[in-house]
Design an enzyme around this catalytic site. Structure first.
Site, PDB file in Angstrom:
ATOM      1  CB  CYS A  89      -1.156  -0.063   1.217  1.00 46.77           C
ATOM      2  SG  CYS A  89      -0.310   0.767   3.050  1.00 46.77           S
ATOM      3  CD  GLU A  90      -1.367   5.298  -2.966  1.00 46.97           C
ATOM      4  OE1 GLU A  90       0.153   5.392  -4.487  1.00 46.97           O
ATOM      5  OE2 GLU A  90      -1.903   6.180  -3.496  1.00 46.97           O
ATOM      6  CG  HIS A  91      -2.646   5.246   2.194  1.00 52.31           C
ATOM      7  ND1 HIS A  91      -3.171   4.621   1.748  1.00 52.31           N
ATOM      8  CD2 HIS A  91      -1.898   6.441   1.384  1.00 52.31           C
ATOM      9  CE1 HIS A  91      -4.135   5.214   1.411  1.00 52.31           C
ATOM     10  NE2 HIS A  91      -3.518   6.201   0.779  1.00 52.31           N
ATOM     11  CG  HIS A  92       0.431   2.601   6.423  1.00 53.87           C
ATOM     12  ND1 HIS A  92      -1.059   2.546   6.023  1.00 53.87           N
ATOM     13  CD2 HIS A  92      -0.269   3.373   7.507  1.00 53.87           C
ATOM     14  CE1 HIS A  92      -2.153   3.433   6.453  1.00 53.87           C
ATOM     15  NE2 HIS A  92      -1.388   4.099   7.489  1.00 53.87           N
ATOM     16  CD  GLN A 130      -8.473  -4.599  -2.657  1.00 48.54           C
ATOM     17  OE1 GLN A 130      -7.944  -4.435  -1.818  1.00 48.54           O
ATOM     18  NE2 GLN A 130      -9.739  -5.245  -2.604  1.00 48.54           N
ATOM     19  CG  HIS A 158      -5.056  -3.535   2.296  1.00 54.48           C
ATOM     20  ND1 HIS A 158      -5.090  -1.902   1.607  1.00 54.48           N
ATOM     21  CD2 HIS A 158      -5.981  -4.407   2.364  1.00 54.48           C
ATOM     22  CE1 HIS A 158      -5.761  -2.074   0.489  1.00 54.48           C
ATOM     23  NE2 HIS A 158      -6.494  -3.757   0.589  1.00 54.48           N
ATOM     24  CB  CYS A 160      -1.454  -0.301   6.270  1.00 54.22           C
ATOM     25  SG  CYS A 160      -2.985  -0.146   5.605  1.00 54.22           S
TER      26      CYS A 160
HETATM   27 ZN    ZN Z   1      -2.017   1.459   3.956  1.00 58.29          ZN
END
Ligand code: ZN
Length: 198
Positions: A89-92, A130, A158, A160
């Site tokens: 995931c690009e956030h975490h 996703q 996920h 995260c």
């Molecule tokens: Zn994430």
């Protein structure tokens, strides 16, 4: 597309500033990057990330450039079901692990079935969300095969969510993108989703 420089051992050369960045992160966790067990970790982590993100060096549309027109009049759904994949995931930068089902309704031409999995991996091996992964895979098949319809359904967990934050292991997130006849025609949509097991 980025080209990776390879060392004499055939593995990617890791620049010093990248090694430093990983050491800094290790230190930030509370660990000692100089501890013996962690000495080679920055190099391993850097190379692992090059592999997790190998999709940046891939143009997924190229996997669909070789098509077959001799399909013996076959004009029904082609489906590759439950393809396992891993993304991040690009956030975490946490792992996204799941399975994808990819279908299309051919118009004149088909591709080798393994190519659909290659398209998925070309986009999955990047930093992703996703929803975008689902849409990118569908659009690539739509644009390059110009079929009557495309359906992509992804069911993934996920890291995260399971390993931090609300910590909800076992919860799957499902996203779908339907194009063409699968979007417009109720019975085609029902048929493809039921073949996929939804
Ligand atoms: Zn994430």
């Amino acid at each position: 597309m980025t080209k990776v420089e390879l060392g004499p051992d055939g593995k990617p050369v890791v620049p010093a500033h990248v090694l430093d960045a990983v050491r800094t992160l290790i230190e930030w966790t509370g660990e000692d990057p100089a501890r013996e067990g962690l000495l080679d970790t920055p190099k391993r982590v850097a190379r692992a990330w090059k592999e997790y993100c190998s999709g940046y060096a891939d143009d997924p549309s190229l996997h669909l450039s070789r098509t077959f027109e001799e399909v013996g009049g076959y004009d029904e759904i082609v489906l590759l079901r439950d393809i396992p994949f891993q993304s991040h995931c690009e956030h975490h930068m946490a792992p996204i692990t799941g399975k994808a089902s990819i279908a299309y309704l051919p118009k004149d031409r088909v591709v080798g079935i393994s190519k659909l999995a290659r398209v998925l991996n070309g986009y999955a091996r990047r930093l992703q969300v996703q929803e975008r992964l689902t849409a990118e895979v569908a659009k690539c098949i739509w644009d390059n095969l110009q079929p009557h319809g495309v359906a992509v359904v992804i069911d993934a967990q996920h890291g995260c969510m399971t390993g931090r934050g609300v910590r909800t292991p076992g919860v799957g997130m499902v996203t779908s993108r339907l194009l063409g006849s699968f979007l417009e025609d109720q019975s085609s949509r029902k048929e493809v989703l039921s073949l996929m097991g939804y």
